[in-house]
Design an enzyme around this catalytic site. Structure first.
Site, mmCIF file in Angstrom:
data_model
loop_
_atom_site.group_PDB
_atom_site.id
_atom_site.type_symbol
_atom_site.label_atom_id
_atom_site.label_comp_id
_atom_site.label_asym_id
_atom_site.label_seq_id
_atom_site.Cartn_x
_atom_site.Cartn_y
_atom_site.Cartn_z
ATOM 1 C CE LYS A 112 -4.503 0.814 0.200
ATOM 2 N NZ LYS A 112 -5.628 -0.069 -0.154
HETATM 3 P P1 NAD Z 1 -13.150 7.515 -2.632
HETATM 4 O O1 NAD Z 1 -12.114 8.541 -2.428
HETATM 5 O O2 NAD Z 1 -13.683 7.305 -4.016
HETATM 6 O O3 NAD Z 1 -14.404 7.805 -1.683
HETATM 7 C C1 NAD Z 1 -14.305 7.937 -0.312
HETATM 8 C C2 NAD Z 1 -15.631 8.498 0.178
HETATM 9 O O4 NAD Z 1 -15.607 8.570 1.596
HETATM 10 C C3 NAD Z 1 -15.922 9.910 -0.315
HETATM 11 O O5 NAD Z 1 -17.304 10.035 -0.582
HETATM 12 C C4 NAD Z 1 -15.544 10.771 0.885
HETATM 13 O O6 NAD Z 1 -16.209 12.022 0.906
HETATM 14 C C5 NAD Z 1 -16.011 9.873 1.997
HETATM 15 N N1 NAD Z 1 -15.412 10.188 3.285
HETATM 16 C C6 NAD Z 1 -14.136 10.551 3.571
HETATM 17 N N2 NAD Z 1 -14.013 10.800 4.889
HETATM 18 C C7 NAD Z 1 -15.235 10.570 5.434
HETATM 19 C C8 NAD Z 1 -15.755 10.662 6.734
HETATM 20 N N3 NAD Z 1 -14.983 11.039 7.747
HETATM 21 N N4 NAD Z 1 -17.059 10.342 6.925
HETATM 22 C C9 NAD Z 1 -17.840 9.959 5.892
HETATM 23 N N5 NAD Z 1 -17.409 9.876 4.637
HETATM 24 C C10 NAD Z 1 -16.124 10.179 4.419
HETATM 25 O O7 NAD Z 1 -12.563 6.162 -2.032
HETATM 26 P P2 NAD Z 1 -13.008 4.671 -2.331
HETATM 27 O O8 NAD Z 1 -12.095 4.146 -3.392
HETATM 28 O O9 NAD Z 1 -14.468 4.611 -2.499
HETATM 29 O O10 NAD Z 1 -12.566 3.951 -0.978
HETATM 30 C C11 NAD Z 1 -13.423 3.887 0.167
HETATM 31 C C12 NAD Z 1 -12.921 2.796 1.091
HETATM 32 O O11 NAD Z 1 -12.911 1.552 0.383
HETATM 33 C C13 NAD Z 1 -11.501 2.957 1.633
HETATM 34 O O12 NAD Z 1 -11.415 2.388 2.922
HETATM 35 C C14 NAD Z 1 -10.669 2.130 0.665
HETATM 36 O O13 NAD Z 1 -9.438 1.709 1.240
HETATM 37 C C15 NAD Z 1 -11.615 0.977 0.447
HETATM 38 N N6 NAD Z 1 -11.364 0.227 -0.774
HETATM 39 C C16 NAD Z 1 -11.385 0.804 -2.004
HETATM 40 C C17 NAD Z 1 -11.165 0.026 -3.134
HETATM 41 C C18 NAD Z 1 -11.262 0.588 -4.521
HETATM 42 O O14 NAD Z 1 -11.152 -0.197 -5.481
HETATM 43 N N7 NAD Z 1 -11.499 1.859 -4.711
HETATM 44 C C19 NAD Z 1 -10.884 -1.337 -3.004
HETATM 45 C C20 NAD Z 1 -10.875 -1.904 -1.732
HETATM 46 C C21 NAD Z 1 -11.111 -1.107 -0.630
#
Ligand code: NAD
Length: 422
Positions: A112
């Site tokens: 990561k």
């Molecule tokens: P992203 O940046 O597209 O979206 C994150 C969202 O969370 C946004 O809407 C943001 O405004 C919101 N957010 C941030 N801080 C917040 C808070 N304090 N309270 C409420 N909402 C909040 O990110 P993503 O890719 O959707 O990732 C979200 C989660 O999923 C993370 O934990 C990431 O590690 C995990 N994840 C993502 C992927 C992927 O393929 N994108 C894969 C596995 C895991």
């Protein structure tokens, strides 16, 4: 200092992650040396990223890449751009990636990376300069057979394109397989953008079937409305579910009649957040998690379900779209209240699974149709969910422990076959 002590001294994200590992490892007959090795990252890299603001001022950010384990293949894991990024967080995320890749049986280790920055406050040109410098700093240690980054919070396919281009320029060779989650025009995979949210909905629906929760009319709350949350919400709506609450960093929106998800996605795209969205009653992010619902999908950041709010959560099922949203203390409360938790390392593994498909396609130069990607993804998610269910029933442990047991066993088998070069 052993990680257990670190965890006791300050409840770090990595400390929480190690606590889950320890619970499962205790149920496996592990060699103590191997167990110790698994609690240490193989490599942690920290570096400065000087970059020029559009107004000419020089700023310096901090970049990280942690390569946790290589036993099953090249390190694999996203790059996070967020003000809260620390070495501790990136290490925990790399640790989770190790188990996530193993739980869905991919030939990858765990990694990561991240940059401590607020991408929302940066222009596109500034983001490009940061990304290119970040990639240039890592040229020697990443590559299709070394470490393959991908998007995470705050990073996008465009950022992956800049990373791939910078790397390719440095090594003087077109190398699409150095990152996944790229735009389609430069070797991305069809279905990758939707893959994590799709995987979340696939395992949620499989568990809902076990619990006799009919998706039609089921009430779902989604925290985080980015890539994972918004797409999972869309997939639930396609199955007739009602999304009764959504939120992003600006706050939450509740609507018992069901939020118009297509409208909310269009609003968030136009305004770059949900701020000012009028399709629901305004609630705080804390209150959102406690709304009455059948399924809660935390899809934002770590440590949002804690000992403070665990007793007030009303969902019957929690499906961890985010990495590490539940602290170990909260997890125990959920177990005692018979609230089922599908753990992050399985629930959000759809993204890395299609990243693996992308890496395979890049290396063969032959690209699959979207239906084929989605079909193979569904097969991986269902097969591994079934395996976790079996172990959970046989060993009478929660899904999380079962998932860790399977993942640790697979990593240890690879380590044993290779031997330790000591
Ligand atoms: P992203 O940046 O597209 O979206 C994150 C969202 O969370 C946004 O809407 C943001 O405004 C919101 N957010 C941030 N801080 C917040 C808070 N304090 N309270 C409420 N909402 C909040 O990110 P993503 O890719 O959707 O990732 C979200 C989660 O999923 C993370 O934990 C990431 O590690 C995990 N994840 C993502 C992927 C992927 O393929 N994108 C894969 C596995 C895991």
């Amino acid at each position: 200092m052993p990680p257990e002590l670190t965890a006791a001294r300050e409840v770090s994200v990595f400390g929480d992650a190690i606590a889950y590992f320890n619970e499962a490892a205790a149920l496996l007959d592990l060699d103590p040396g191997v167990r110790l090795l698994l609690t240490k990252p193989s490599r942690q890299i920290i570096f400065s990223i000087p970059f020029q603001r559009d107004n000419g001022e020089l700023e310096v950010y901090t970049g990280y890449r942690v390569q946790y384990n290589f036993a099953r293949g090249p390190a694999k894991g996203g790059i996070r751009y967020h003000p809260g990024v620390t070495l501790d967080e990136v290490t925990a995320l790399a640790f989770w990636m190790t188990w996530k890749c193993a739980v869905v049986d991919l030939p990858f280790g765990g990694g990561k990376g991240g940059v401590t920055c607020d991408p929302g406050s940066l222009s596109l040109k500034e983001l490009e300069r940061i990304t290119r410098r970040y990639a240039a700093e890592l040229v020697e240690v990443v590559g299709p057979d070394k470490d393959v980054p991908a998007p995470d919070v705050g990073t996008t396919p465009q950022i992956m394109a800049w990373f791939m281009d910078t790397y390719s320029m440095h090594v003087r060779q077109h190398t699409p397989g150095v990152v996944t989650g790229k735009p389609l025009t430069i070797g991305g995979s069809r279905g990758r953008v939707e893959a994590t949210g799709r995987g979340v909905s696939l395992v949620a629906l499989a568990q809902m079937a076990e619990m006799d929760i009919n998706p039609k009319g089921a009430r779902i709350v989604v925290q985080g409305f980015g890539n994972v949350g918004s797409i999972a919400a869309k997939m639930f709506v396609e199955r007739g579910a009602k999304i009764v609450g959504i939120s992003d960093v600006t706050g939450g929106y509740a609507n018992g009649k069901g939020i118009d998800i297509a409208g909310a996605v269009a609003y968030a795209q136009e305004h770059h957040s949900l701020d000012g969205y009028r399709g629901g009653e305004r609630v705080t992010n804390e209150a959102l998690l406690e709304l009455s619902c059948d399924v809660l999908i935390p899809a934002a950041l770590e440590k949002v379900l804690t000992i403070e709010n665990a007793s007030r959560i009303q969902a019957k099922l929690i499906v961890e779209g985010a990495n590490g949203p539940t602290t170990p203390e909260a997890d125990h409360v959920f177990a005692s209240r018979d609230i089922i938790v599908i753990p992050d390392i399985l629930a959000n593994a759809g993204g890395v699974t299609v990243s693996y498909f992308e890496w395979v396609q890049d290396r063969s130069g032959y690209f699959w149709k979207e239906a084929e990607v989605n079909e193979r993804l569904a097969e991986v998610m269902h097969e591994n969910f079934k395996r976790i269910r079996e172990i959970s029933t046989q060993r009478r442990v929660p899904y999380r422990t079962a998932a860790y047991m399977i993942a640790i066993d697979r990593v240890v088998q690879s380590m044993n076959a290779r031997g330790v070069y000591a």
